[in-house]
Enzyme design. Structure first.
Site, PDB file in Angstrom:
ATOM      1  N   LYS A  98      27.374 -28.784 -14.832  1.00 29.55           N
ATOM      2  CA  LYS A  98      26.277 -28.390 -14.591  1.00 29.55           C
ATOM      3  C   LYS A  98      25.825 -29.697 -13.423  1.00 29.55           C
ATOM      4  CE  LYS A  98      24.250 -27.664 -18.334  1.00 29.55           C
ATOM      5  NZ  LYS A  98      24.129 -27.258 -20.083  1.00 29.55           N
ATOM      6  N   ALA A 103       0.539  -0.503   0.371  1.00 29.56           N
ATOM      7  CA  ALA A 103      -0.187   0.563   0.061  1.00 29.56           C
ATOM      8  C   ALA A 103       1.017   0.918   0.392  1.00 29.56           C
ATOM      9  CB  ALA A 103      -0.571  -0.092   1.866  1.00 29.56           C
ATOM     10  N   LYS A 111      24.048 -20.848 -11.985  1.00 28.60           N
ATOM     11  CA  LYS A 111      23.743 -20.804 -13.496  1.00 28.60           C
ATOM     12  C   LYS A 111      22.853 -20.735 -13.668  1.00 28.60           C
ATOM     13  CE  LYS A 111      25.076 -23.078 -18.101  1.00 28.60           C
ATOM     14  NZ  LYS A 111      24.192 -22.204 -18.659  1.00 28.60           N
TER      15      LYS A 111
HETATM   16  S1  IVH Z   1      28.711 -15.941 -18.246  1.00 29.01           S
HETATM   17  C1  IVH Z   1      31.706 -15.571 -21.775  1.00 29.01           C
HETATM   18  N1  IVH Z   1      27.195 -16.233 -16.159  1.00 29.01           N
HETATM   19  O1  IVH Z   1      24.741 -19.799 -19.442  1.00 29.01           O
HETATM   20  C2  IVH Z   1      30.604 -15.974 -20.901  1.00 29.01           C
HETATM   21  N2  IVH Z   1      26.355 -17.624 -17.655  1.00 29.01           N
HETATM   22  O2  IVH Z   1      25.947 -21.175 -21.485  1.00 29.01           O
HETATM   23  C3  IVH Z   1      29.397 -15.603 -20.509  1.00 29.01           C
HETATM   24  N3  IVH Z   1      24.611 -18.153 -17.919  1.00 29.01           N
HETATM   25  O3  IVH Z   1      24.193 -17.816 -22.363  1.00 29.01           O
HETATM   26  C4  IVH Z   1      28.408 -16.517 -19.794  1.00 29.01           C
HETATM   27  N4  IVH Z   1      24.177 -17.463 -15.487  1.00 29.01           N
HETATM   28  O4  IVH Z   1      22.359 -17.588 -20.806  1.00 29.01           O
HETATM   29  C5  IVH Z   1      27.465 -16.457 -16.706  1.00 29.01           C
HETATM   30  N5  IVH Z   1      26.272 -17.052 -13.994  1.00 29.01           N
HETATM   31  C6  IVH Z   1      26.341 -16.892 -15.499  1.00 29.01           C
HETATM   32  C7  IVH Z   1      25.466 -17.565 -15.847  1.00 29.01           C
HETATM   33  C8  IVH Z   1      25.278 -17.988 -17.391  1.00 29.01           C
HETATM   34  C9  IVH Z   1      23.358 -17.881 -16.227  1.00 29.01           C
HETATM   35  C10 IVH Z   1      24.015 -18.680 -19.126  1.00 29.01           C
HETATM   36  C11 IVH Z   1      23.967 -17.299 -20.246  1.00 29.01           C
HETATM   37  C12 IVH Z   1      24.745 -18.141 -20.954  1.00 29.01           C
HETATM   38  C13 IVH Z   1      25.030 -19.943 -20.804  1.00 29.01           C
HETATM   39  C14 IVH Z   1      25.940 -20.354 -20.914  1.00 29.01           C
END
Ligand code: IVH
Length: 699
Positions: free
Chosen positions: A345, A38, A126
């Site tokens: 992963k 609010a 990630k």
């Molecule tokens: S760094 C040069 N940090 O993962 C590296 N990516 O597999 C650029 N992602 O396209 C990415 N969390 O969408 C980075 N903490 C994180 C991330 C991250 C998710 C995703 C991102 C990227 C993909 C790469």
């Protein structure tokens, strides 16, 4: 800033904007609002009124401008000034040690690390959303683009501007150009709510939060995006130009004398993220962590793995980045991924397999749950062959058919579920599920009441499936607490016909137990002893053990305290039952109907014949706090919240999860958030741990 500064109205507008954006960050980034909805709305209205009276004060960066611009027919394309790369993947420890060895060897070879020195990493989650690049010029958000193929993405600026976690204007001295890279995502709870609302309106439901986030961001109508609960975390950057203090690029030396005045971070990835956070950008400070060597990386992986299920959003792994920026530069890139970073992963939580059949399972209260029999599939770290389909309506809603290729989800220790069918792969002979008319276990009719989603077997305790689960529930820790009476044993006892009701348990002798599966003399003796101990349960436990619908542990105890004996409860009518605090018509009706059944009354008589004699519930001696409702928030210095709750309840008080006018006391520890604000607004007395102790007479 292009603000007509100076006038009192302009100053008020600037103050309101800063205040609102600050609340946006607290709410949408850190889940820690410091004002009520609010009050937030009031600030927003004040700013809207002010802007209506002074249209010349409206800027594109004003929070009032986040509502969503007009729809477009297609997205424009944006060429990324610095390409958006992907990451190399690791799936096990070996991959991680190999990565660390490569990095460390290179850095030692180049003299950036001493021979015995280990590499320092910056570790992040990630996030399972979609990558976005935000372009700020002179501190103002001017463009936002999706990753696309890494070179060229789609212009989603109008949509991104509706996300309240993303600042339209950076705070503090900003560089000339700053491209922020990060992930747009949706919290799981928000996703569930969105899907429920979509289903209600007969609109498309999303398979998972990532698809919901992507679908919401790729809306041609930004007014729709504005209604979607999107979030954002920054984890990197692209082009950076004209840093404050006169530097141009990140690796340039600052001009002499400028260094001190410059807020430019040291040359570490982690320090860069701190700097982004200081500009008002959302950074996942809660989970980002520095680590040393492969061992440090594996420890981070394990820690996050344990935390994964309790995070509000989905992650698909962790990311390790060499912390030193000069070291990153030296390591460089291979193909389209950096050599200085790695994605480690987690086992996927979703997988695709074939739905072989749909069978039904019978629960304790007769609830019929359709269960998918699947072609074995590895998901969430285990091989899954069965998954729940919840109920008939869910099967229809998801349009899942026998023979379909389906997406199965297993998150943490949650029961695996069928999420959706892959319609493109539906075979011509796919069959729809038909709810059986008869219980597969006892043959009784299955019925589904008009306003219920759940179909039930009408067999009651005549049904072996219901009997088994009733017994198993009765033996559980919060009911009669019979140690050693597990699922398998109950199954054997019921299947052999030896145990037909709860009362039969109490006539078991060691001799007849010996010889059952995994049952020796010793365990048979122990079990009979444990059963014997359960002959004098607290009345509330016995009532809970009976497995009456809608009667949980707490309700059972409240009812037991109120009536004092099983006979009084059995003879109470609905009015008498409803006079127990917190017992409403549904619970009262359920208890009355249970004891209206002669066979349930017979069970009580048989229990008594077996010497089961419930003891009256201890009524709290100390009535100082009787009837007073407490709410706990934050971290107390000595007691855990559970400990504090137990003590309050032992003194006759009640503990509730949310603050309302009925709350007598709020017990607040460190980092208390919105509950404290609300309590203060409502004039609720706030106690710290010492004051609580004093109230309990423990100080
Ligand atoms: S760094 C040069 N940090 O993962 C590296 N990516 O597999 C650029 N992602 O396209 C990415 N969390 O969408 C980075 N903490 C994180 C991330 C991250 C998710 C995703 C991102 C990227 C993909 C790469």
């Amino acid at each position: 800033m292009s603000q007509a500064g100076g006038t009192p109205a302009a100053e008020t507008a600037a103050r309101l904007r800063a205040e609102i954006e600050q609340h946006n960050v607290r709410y949408y980034v850190y889940d820690d609002p410091s004002i009520s909805d609010a009050d937030y709305d009031r600030l927003m209205r004040e700013l809207q009124d002010l802007e209506a009276a002074h249209p010349e004060l409206v800027t594109p960066e004003s929070p009032t401008q986040r509502v969503g611009a007009a729809p477009v027919s297609a997205f424009g394309s944006v060429r990324h000034a610095v390409p958006m790369l992907s990451l190399g993947n690791a799936f096990d420890e070996e991959d991680v040690t190999a990565f660390d060895r490569r990095v460390t060897d290179t850095l030692r070879g180049a003299g950036l690390l001493g021979p015995a020195q280990q590499t320092e990493y910056f570790c992040e989650l990630k996030l399972d959303g979609l990558a976005i690049s935000l372009r700020y010029e002179d501190g103002r958000l001017v463009q936002a683009a999706t990753r696309g193929d890494g070179q060229t993405g789609e212009d989603v600026t109008s949509n991104i501007r509706t996300i309240k976690a993303i600042p339209l204007q950076l705070t503090g001295p900003a560089p000339k150009v700053l491209e922020v890279r990060g992930e747009v995502l949706m919290n799981r709870a928000d996703f569930e709510k969105l899907n429920a609302a979509q289903a209600k309106r007969d609109e498309k439901v999303f398979v998972n939060p990532r698809n919901a986030a992507a679908g919401s961001l790729r809306q041609l109508d930004p007014r729709i995006t504005a209604k979607r609960p999107l979030r954002f975390f920054a984890y990197g950057w692209g082009e950076v130009q004209g840093l404050p203090g006169g530097q141009n690029g990140l690796f340039d030396e600052a001009p002499a004398g400028a260094a001190e005045a410059s807020p430019l971070p040291e040359k570490f990835h982690g320090a860069m993220l701190d700097w982004l956070a200081s500009l008002g950008l959302p950074v996942n400070v809660k989970h980002n962590l520095r680590a040393t060597g492969a061992e440090g990386l594996m420890a981070f992986y394990a820690k996050v793995g344990a935390l994964r299920a309790s995070l509000p959003y989905d992650i698909d792994g962790v990311v390790y980045k060499v912390d030193s920026l000069p070291a990153q530069k030296l390591l460089g890139f291979v193909a389209r991924a950096p050599r200085f970073a790695l994605a480690h992963k987690f086992p996927a939580e979703e997988a695709t397999t074939t739905l072989l059949d749909i069978e039904v399972q019978v629960g304790r209260t007769g609830a019929i749950t359709p269960v998918a029999r699947l072609k074995p599939v590895f998901v969430g770290g285990v091989t899954v062959t069965n998954a729940t389909l919840h109920n008939e309506d869910e099967i229809r809603r998801k349009d899942v058919r026998i023979g379909d290729t389906v997406i199965v989800r297993r998150a943490g220790d949650v029961i695996p579920e069928v999420v959706s069918a892959v319609l493109d792969k539906r075979p011509a002979d796919a069959r729809e599920f038909v709810m059986p008319k008869e219980c597969p276990v006892c043959g009784s009719a299955i019925e589904r009441l008009e306003d219920e989603t759940i179909a039930r077997c009408t067999g009651g305790l005549f049904c072996a499936a219901q009997r088994k689960q009733t017994l198993w529930h009765a033996a559980s820790r919060k009911a009669l607490d019979i140690e050693g009476l597990g699922e398998k044993l109950v199954e054997q006892l019921v299947d052999s016909g030896r145990v037909k009701s709860l009362a039969d348990l109490f006539s078991l002798r060691p001799l007849e137990l010996v010889g059952l599966d995994r049952m020796g003399q010793k365990s048979a003796d122990n079990l009979v002893e444990a059963i014997d101990k359960a002959r004098a349960p607290a009345l509330g436990r016995l009532l809970f053990a009976l497995g009456i619908r809608h009667v949980g542990e707490t309700t059972a105890r409240d009812v037991a305290r109120h009536f004092g004996s099983i006979e009084a409860i059995m003879d109470a009518d609905e009015d008498a039952l409803s006079s127990v605090p917190d017992v409403g018509p549904v619970v009262a009706g359920s208890i009355r109907r249970f004891f209206a059944e002669q066979h349930n009354r017979d069970v009580i008589d048989q229990l008594k014949a077996q010497g089961v004699q419930p003891v009256a519930e201890a009524v709290p001696q100390d009535t100082t706090l009787a009837g007073k409702t407490f709410v706990l928030t934050g971290t107390l210095p000595n007691w855990t919240r559970e400990e504090a709750s137990m003590r309050i309840q032992a003194a006759g008080g009640k503990v509730s999860g949310s603050v309302s006018k009925k709350t007598a006391y709020l017990v607040a520890g460190e980092d208390a958030g919105s509950k404290l604000t609300k309590a203060q607004e409502l004039g609720v007395t706030v106690l710290d741990e010492d004051a609580l102790k004093a109230l309990l007479g423990e100080s």
